[in-house]
Design an enzyme around this catalytic site. Structure first.
Site, mmCIF file in Angstrom:
data_model
loop_
_atom_site.group_PDB
_atom_site.id
_atom_site.type_symbol
_atom_site.label_atom_id
_atom_site.label_comp_id
_atom_site.label_asym_id
_atom_site.label_seq_id
_atom_site.Cartn_x
_atom_site.Cartn_y
_atom_site.Cartn_z
ATOM 1 N N CYS A 148 0.803 -1.082 -0.027
ATOM 2 C CA CYS A 148 -0.025 0.162 -0.065
ATOM 3 C C CYS A 148 0.729 1.386 0.084
ATOM 4 O O CYS A 148 0.654 2.157 -0.798
ATOM 5 C CB CYS A 148 -1.026 0.112 1.215
ATOM 6 S SG CYS A 148 -2.253 -1.237 1.157
ATOM 7 N N HIS A 149 1.653 1.332 1.054
ATOM 8 C CA HIS A 149 2.610 2.641 1.216
ATOM 9 C C HIS A 149 4.185 2.312 1.263
ATOM 10 O O HIS A 149 4.812 3.162 1.644
ATOM 11 C CB HIS A 149 2.060 3.533 2.287
ATOM 12 C CG HIS A 149 0.529 3.818 2.024
ATOM 13 N ND1 HIS A 149 -0.282 3.008 2.737
ATOM 14 C CD2 HIS A 149 0.031 4.532 1.276
ATOM 15 C CE1 HIS A 149 -1.567 3.480 2.422
ATOM 16 N NE2 HIS A 149 -1.337 4.439 1.366
#
Lengths: 184, 422
Positions: A148-149
């Site tokens: 995701c990040h």
């Protein structure tokens, strides 16, 4: 028509009536806040949600170097059978190099350090990091990688790089036997 | 303040009603023949009423969808597929609602940036502007919860990421997240409450829209020249002049809206949301809907703490990112006091114009960045784009309003229109 009570002043111009107004107002306020609480608390986990039992897992089928994911309280838990190299790599890292400083020994059960049990929930914003299935990307430190990040976790599930602030959480667990693990 | 005129309907029944509840006067004074409006409004002034129309579209299609939808994790996804396949015109209602959200945001974004360029936030319209910001925040909450309802992969993981933002709050963060979830993860209780709130909030928005229009009535519409109305020669009645102009604009807007509904209904959505929610598998990349991307890019670009990393962190990276994301919208509330230039319209601010143009480019860039994976140079670009975004509001506008020499303003709105140029 002047009445008795309007002339019934005490010092500083504070009257008995002011006192009654203030205390009535305060009581009404306290009552309103008290009445509000059930409306907020109903959102918290209900009794049946809290009563979710612990789970027992058969770990005899997990080969060295591989991992499985199980569901506990609606969330994934990673159980990883670490290789000797992965264990020594995790133990060799100086604690001062870490973002969330924890030794590998603090994150596994004594004498069972080949087993790593962590919540499969990235401590940044709750995604499930990759690295449990064979063939998954495991990030720069050989543990897990959150797509995701971009948080990288090492073979002890500790955060090494990226936006996540904490290591992967270690749930409460115990070995019932050499091949059975109880989580919760 | 604009004058209030009482309607005197010729119809006796209407007159009877008007004496008891002056509802005709209300309409007449806000969007009627007795609403004097600056004569020089350009097409940028169409998007307020367009946003209002989109709110109506969303309310109507949403109420219909709720008749067929079931907010339980076991059946939510299937009930949406049933709407698509079996319910009469269900596909139309759902595509209208899903694309309607996007078009609602398009109208509102243009409306907001119209305000930013023409200084619509300046005195005496500060409260009008701030109510608009409140509407925008409510819209974001509503859209977010609506996207969770189909219970696809993006629904589930979007909900997980966004609710987890609150875990960044020190001490009580985890408790707040559990309170929002009603459990230990996004699950059935979460879906249920999101449905309840998704149904409620549009009516709250409608309420704030009425306040927004009330404030518009009190302070009057602004105009592209940004100067005050001097005489009645500067004005024309709202009806029929602007009702017809708004209707024409709505026709064009709905033509494009229809093209999306009928020819590319999924162009603005993410294909992963047609996969049922699976709590054990995170999609390759979690991407919010396009209208959240700029703010998502700001959230992601803050991956450093306030203080010295690892030594003294006043605010850790996660919390700082969340603060930056919320601050990027809340800063709009302070805008009337950050930009103190007396000149409203960007047309007469030669330097401001360029910084504003760059802000628009920056917003498009942030939108693009928010949709990319956080790899390579993307986080670095994100930092620059975020820096400019905040610099525009917190540094450039305050400095510019002191240093810039604006161009001379026209004498009145009617002057450049009625008098030939010399």
């Amino acid at each position: 028509m002047s009445t008795l009570e309007t002339t019934n002043h005490e010092e500083d111009g504070v009257t008995r009536r002011d006192m009654i107004h203030v205390s009535a107002g305060v009581m009404a306020g306290v009552g309103a806040i008290g009445a509000l609480w059930p409306f907020i608390d109903q959102m918290n986990p209900a009794a049946d949600t809290l009563a979710l039992a612990s789970v027992e897992v058969d770990i005899s089928q997990i080969d060295v170097g591989s991992a499985i994911v199980i569901k506990w309280r609606g969330k994934p838990v990673f159980i990883r059978h670490r290789t000797a190299a992965e264990v020594s790599e995790a133990q060799a890292v100086p604690v001062s190099d870490l973002i969330d400083q924890q030794t590998d020994e603090e994150r596994v059960l004594a004498g069972k350090d080949e087993w790593l049990v962590v919540m499969g929930v990235c401590t940044h914003l709750g995604c499930v990091p990759l690295g449990t299935k064979s063939g998954d990307e495991r990030g720069d430190y050989g543990g897990w990688f959150c797509p995701c990040h971009g948080s990288h976790y090492d073979t002890s599930g500790r955060i090494r790089k990226g936006p996540a602030p904490k290591n992967l959480e270690v749930p409460e667990y115990a070995f019932l036997s050499d091949t059975t693990l109880k989580i919760g | 303040m604009a004058e209030w005129k009482t309607a005197k309907p010729e119809n006796k029944a209407l007159g009877w009603l008007e004496e008891r509840l002056p509802i005709l006067s209300l309409v007449n004074n806000v969007v009627g023949p007795d609403t004097p409006t600056p004569r020089n409004l350009n097409y940028m002034w169409n998007f307020g009423s367009l946003a209002g129309l989109m709110l109506v579209v969303q309310l109507l299609s949403g109420i219909v969808l709720a008749m067929h939808y079931a907010a339980t994790t076991d059946v939510a996804f299937d009930s949406v597929e049933r709407i698509m396949r079996d319910v009469n015109y269900g596909w139309l209602m759902r595509y209208m609602h899903a694309n309607g959200a996007s078009f609602f945001f398009i109208a509102v974004y243009i409306h907001i940036f119209r305000g930013l360029y023409f200084g619509s936030y300046k005195a005496p319209r500060e409260v009008l502007w701030m109510l608009g910001v409140v509407i925008f925040l409510l819209m974001m909450a509503t859209a977010f919860m609506g996207y969770v309802l189909p219970w696809g992969q993006m629904s589930f993981w979007g909900a997980t990421v966004i609710t987890s933002l609150f875990s960044a709050i020190p001490v009580v963060g985890e408790s707040i997240v559990q309170l929002l979830w009603g459990g230990f993860s996004v699950d059935n209780p979460t879906l249920n409450r999101f449905f309840s709130l998704h149904y409620l909030l549009p009516f709250v928005i409608t309420g704030v829209v009425i306040l927004h229009l009330w404030a518009k009535k009190v302070s009057d519409s602004g105009n592209p020249l940004g100067i005050e109305v001097k005489s009645s020669a500067d004005q024309i009645p709202f009806h029929p002049f602007y009702t017809i102009k708004d209707a024409f604009g709505a026709g064009v807007f709905f033509l494009i809206f229809a093209a999306f509904i009928f020819y590319m209904p999924n162009a603005l959505g993410h294909p992963d949301n047609y996969i049922p929610a699976e709590p054990l598998v995170t999609p390759d990349s979690i991407v919010p809907e396009w209208y959240f991307l700029p703010f998502y890019a700001i959230l992601r670009s803050i991956d450093f703490p306030l203080g010295i990393p690892g030594v003294f962190e006043l605010i850790d990276a996660k919390l700082l990112g969340v603060i930056a994301m919320f601050a990027s919208i809340l800063v709009w509330l302070a805008l009337p006091w950050l930009d103190t230039s007396k000149v409203r319209s960007g047309n007469f601010r030669p330097v401001f114009k360029w910084f504003f143009a760059f802000l628009v480019i920056d917003m498009f860039f942030l939108t693009w960045l928010g949709g990319q994976k956080a790899e390579g140079n993307i986080p670095l670009y994100g930092k620059f784009a975020t820096l400019y975004y905040f610099a525009y509001f917190l540094v450039i506008l305050p400095v510019l309003s002191r240093k810039e020499t604006p161009l001379p303003l026209p004498e009145s709105i009617s002057n450049p229109v009625l008098k030939p140029a010399e």
